[in-house]
Motif scaffolding. Structure first.
Motif, mmCIF file in Angstrom:
data_model
loop_
_atom_site.group_PDB
_atom_site.id
_atom_site.type_symbol
_atom_site.label_atom_id
_atom_site.label_comp_id
_atom_site.label_asym_id
_atom_site.label_seq_id
_atom_site.Cartn_x
_atom_site.Cartn_y
_atom_site.Cartn_z
ATOM 1 N N MET A 1 0.827 -1.200 0.000
ATOM 2 C CA MET A 1 0.000 0.000 0.000
ATOM 3 C C MET A 1 0.869 1.260 0.000
ATOM 4 S SD MET A 1 -3.211 0.856 0.140
ATOM 5 C CE MET A 1 -4.350 2.038 0.701
ATOM 6 N N ALA A 2 1.908 1.255 0.844
ATOM 7 C CA ALA A 2 2.797 2.417 0.913
ATOM 8 C C ALA A 2 3.531 2.603 -0.409
ATOM 9 C CB ALA A 2 3.788 2.262 2.061
ATOM 10 N N GLU A 3 3.886 1.477 -1.019
ATOM 11 C CA GLU A 3 4.585 1.548 -2.309
ATOM 12 C C GLU A 3 3.685 2.175 -3.374
ATOM 13 O OE1 GLU A 3 6.067 -1.558 -5.674
ATOM 14 O OE2 GLU A 3 6.480 -2.121 -3.600
ATOM 15 N N ARG A 4 2.421 1.812 -3.351
ATOM 16 C CA ARG A 4 1.463 2.354 -4.321
ATOM 17 C C ARG A 4 1.285 3.868 -4.103
ATOM 18 N NH1 ARG A 4 -1.149 -0.804 -7.180
ATOM 19 N NH2 ARG A 4 -1.276 -2.481 -5.679
ATOM 20 N N ASN A 5 1.243 4.280 -2.844
ATOM 21 C CA ASN A 5 1.126 5.710 -2.539
ATOM 22 C C ASN A 5 2.353 6.471 -3.031
ATOM 23 O OD1 ASN A 5 -1.403 5.557 -1.407
ATOM 24 N ND2 ASN A 5 -0.646 5.363 0.694
ATOM 25 N N GLU A 6 3.527 5.868 -2.859
ATOM 26 C CA GLU A 6 4.755 6.500 -3.350
ATOM 27 C C GLU A 6 4.723 6.634 -4.868
ATOM 28 O OE1 GLU A 6 8.314 4.569 -1.944
ATOM 29 O OE2 GLU A 6 7.658 4.705 0.142
ATOM 30 N N GLN A 7 4.235 5.593 -5.530
ATOM 31 C CA GLN A 7 4.129 5.646 -6.990
ATOM 32 C C GLN A 7 3.172 6.762 -7.416
ATOM 33 O OE1 GLN A 7 2.949 1.571 -7.832
ATOM 34 N NE2 GLN A 7 4.947 1.159 -8.785
ATOM 35 N N LEU A 8 2.050 6.858 -6.718
ATOM 36 C CA LEU A 8 1.074 7.904 -7.042
ATOM 37 C C LEU A 8 1.662 9.296 -6.806
ATOM 38 C CD1 LEU A 8 -2.308 6.441 -5.735
ATOM 39 C CD2 LEU A 8 -1.768 7.105 -8.082
ATOM 40 N N GLU A 9 2.385 9.451 -5.715
ATOM 41 C CA GLU A 9 3.015 10.741 -5.426
ATOM 42 C C GLU A 9 4.049 11.092 -6.489
ATOM 43 O OE1 GLU A 9 4.555 10.942 -1.431
ATOM 44 O OE2 GLU A 9 2.616 10.382 -0.571
ATOM 45 N N ARG A 10 4.827 10.101 -6.899
ATOM 46 C CA ARG A 10 5.837 10.325 -7.933
ATOM 47 C C ARG A 10 5.169 10.709 -9.261
ATOM 48 N NH1 ARG A 10 8.396 5.807 -7.519
ATOM 49 N NH2 ARG A 10 7.523 4.780 -9.331
ATOM 50 N N LEU A 11 4.093 10.010 -9.594
ATOM 51 C CA LEU A 11 3.360 10.335 -10.824
ATOM 52 C C LEU A 11 2.770 11.745 -10.755
ATOM 53 C CD1 LEU A 11 1.477 6.987 -11.627
ATOM 54 C CD2 LEU A 11 3.369 8.004 -12.901
ATOM 55 N N ALA A 12 2.247 12.104 -9.592
ATOM 56 C CA ALA A 12 1.675 13.448 -9.433
ATOM 57 C C ALA A 12 2.759 14.511 -9.590
ATOM 58 C CB ALA A 12 0.995 13.573 -8.071
ATOM 59 N N TYR A 13 3.931 14.237 -9.031
ATOM 60 C CA TYR A 13 5.050 15.185 -9.143
ATOM 61 C C TYR A 13 5.482 15.327 -10.603
ATOM 62 C CZ TYR A 13 9.654 17.258 -8.505
ATOM 63 O OH TYR A 13 10.749 18.076 -8.584
ATOM 64 N N GLU A 14 5.641 14.195 -11.285
ATOM 65 C CA GLU A 14 6.018 14.230 -12.706
ATOM 66 C C GLU A 14 4.967 14.979 -13.522
ATOM 67 O OE1 GLU A 14 7.348 10.551 -14.654
ATOM 68 O OE2 GLU A 14 7.708 9.741 -12.649
ATOM 69 N N TYR A 15 3.716 14.732 -13.189
ATOM 70 C CA TYR A 15 2.617 15.381 -13.904
ATOM 71 C C TYR A 15 2.701 16.898 -13.739
ATOM 72 C CZ TYR A 15 -2.097 16.015 -15.771
ATOM 73 O OH TYR A 15 -3.168 16.397 -16.543
ATOM 74 N N GLN A 16 2.951 17.347 -12.521
ATOM 75 C CA GLN A 16 3.065 18.788 -12.268
ATOM 76 C C GLN A 16 4.234 19.397 -13.031
ATOM 77 O OE1 GLN A 16 3.250 18.900 -7.994
ATOM 78 N NE2 GLN A 16 1.049 19.277 -7.778
ATOM 79 N N LEU A 17 5.357 18.688 -13.069
ATOM 80 C CA LEU A 17 6.521 19.190 -13.811
ATOM 81 C C LEU A 17 6.210 19.313 -15.301
ATOM 82 C CD1 LEU A 17 9.564 17.287 -12.229
ATOM 83 C CD2 LEU A 17 8.996 19.704 -12.015
ATOM 84 N N LEU A 18 5.610 18.275 -15.847
ATOM 85 C CA LEU A 18 5.271 18.304 -17.271
ATOM 86 C C LEU A 18 4.225 19.377 -17.572
ATOM 87 C CD1 LEU A 18 5.200 14.502 -18.210
ATOM 88 C CD2 LEU A 18 6.938 16.195 -18.795
ATOM 89 N N GLN A 19 3.300 19.549 -16.648
ATOM 90 C CA GLN A 19 2.277 20.583 -16.833
ATOM 91 C C GLN A 19 2.915 21.973 -16.863
ATOM 92 O OE1 GLN A 19 -0.792 20.305 -13.849
ATOM 93 N NE2 GLN A 19 -2.402 20.261 -15.381
ATOM 94 N N ALA A 20 3.885 22.197 -15.990
ATOM 95 C CA ALA A 20 4.585 23.486 -15.965
ATOM 96 C C ALA A 20 5.349 23.698 -17.275
ATOM 97 C CB ALA A 20 5.536 23.548 -14.771
ATOM 98 N N GLN A 21 5.988 22.642 -17.764
ATOM 99 C CA GLN A 21 6.700 22.743 -19.042
ATOM 100 C C GLN A 21 5.727 23.048 -20.177
ATOM 101 O OE1 GLN A 21 8.929 19.137 -19.646
ATOM 102 N NE2 GLN A 21 10.417 19.618 -18.049
ATOM 103 N N ALA A 22 4.580 22.401 -20.150
ATOM 104 C CA ALA A 22 3.574 22.625 -21.194
ATOM 105 C C ALA A 22 3.072 24.069 -21.158
ATOM 106 C CB ALA A 22 2.410 21.646 -21.031
ATOM 107 N N GLN A 23 2.895 24.612 -19.966
ATOM 108 C CA GLN A 23 2.457 26.004 -19.852
ATOM 109 C C GLN A 23 3.509 26.954 -20.417
ATOM 110 O OE1 GLN A 23 1.564 26.339 -15.663
ATOM 111 N NE2 GLN A 23 -0.613 25.942 -15.978
#
Length: 147
Positions: A1-23
């Motif tokens: 469960m903790a591993e899945r949360n870490e994966q989700l957090e990492r994906l959210a972080y990557e998503y935010q970075l890519l979103q900033a680049q797209a902007q």
């Protein structure tokens, strides 16, 4: 469960970075388009000037805040064009139009490349969103199975 949360957090972080680049790319695309449009307007003005039959045609010179002065073009066979870095040069109308055409093509190429980069980023964003959704669905299924 903790591993899945870490994966989700990492994906959210990557998503935010890519979103900033797209902007940033979208803003850059807007600036490139504005620059291209300005060069296109100047080119069209010079092309229309070539068609004017008067030797010294009258014009309105913008002075700001929607105000103008009446003026006269004393030499309609040449134009002073910016060549960058605060420098300008006098060119014949045909040479000026050719120069502007070349700059417009440069802008078109930069716009095309920026659009491609933006499309690639949007694809990456979509992939990340799908991965996150899959992880959330898997977590929800495991949660309901344990009950």
């Amino acid at each position: 469960m903790a591993e899945r949360n870490e994966q989700l957090e990492r994906l959210a972080y990557e998503y935010q970075l890519l979103q900033a680049q797209a902007q940033l790319l979208a803003q850059n695309l807007e600036l490139l388009t504005l620059g291209r449009n300005e060069f296109q307007a100047v080119k069209q003005t010079l092309e229309e000037l070539k068609k004017v039959e008067d030797e010294k045609p009258e014009i309105l010179v913008p002075i700001g805040a929607g105000s103008f002065l009446k003026g006269m073009i004393v030499d309609k066979n040449s134009a002073i064009v910016s060549v960058g870095s605060g420098y300008a040069t006098e060119k014949s109308l045909d040479d000026a139009i050719g120069y502007l055409d070349a700059r417009i093509k440069e802008y078109d190429e930069a716009i095309r490349k920026t659009q491609e980069a933006l499309a690639k980023l949007e694809g990456q964003l979509q992939e990340l969103a799908q991965k996150a959704q899959k992880l959330q669905q898997e977590a929800a299924m495991r949660f309901s199975v344990k009950e």
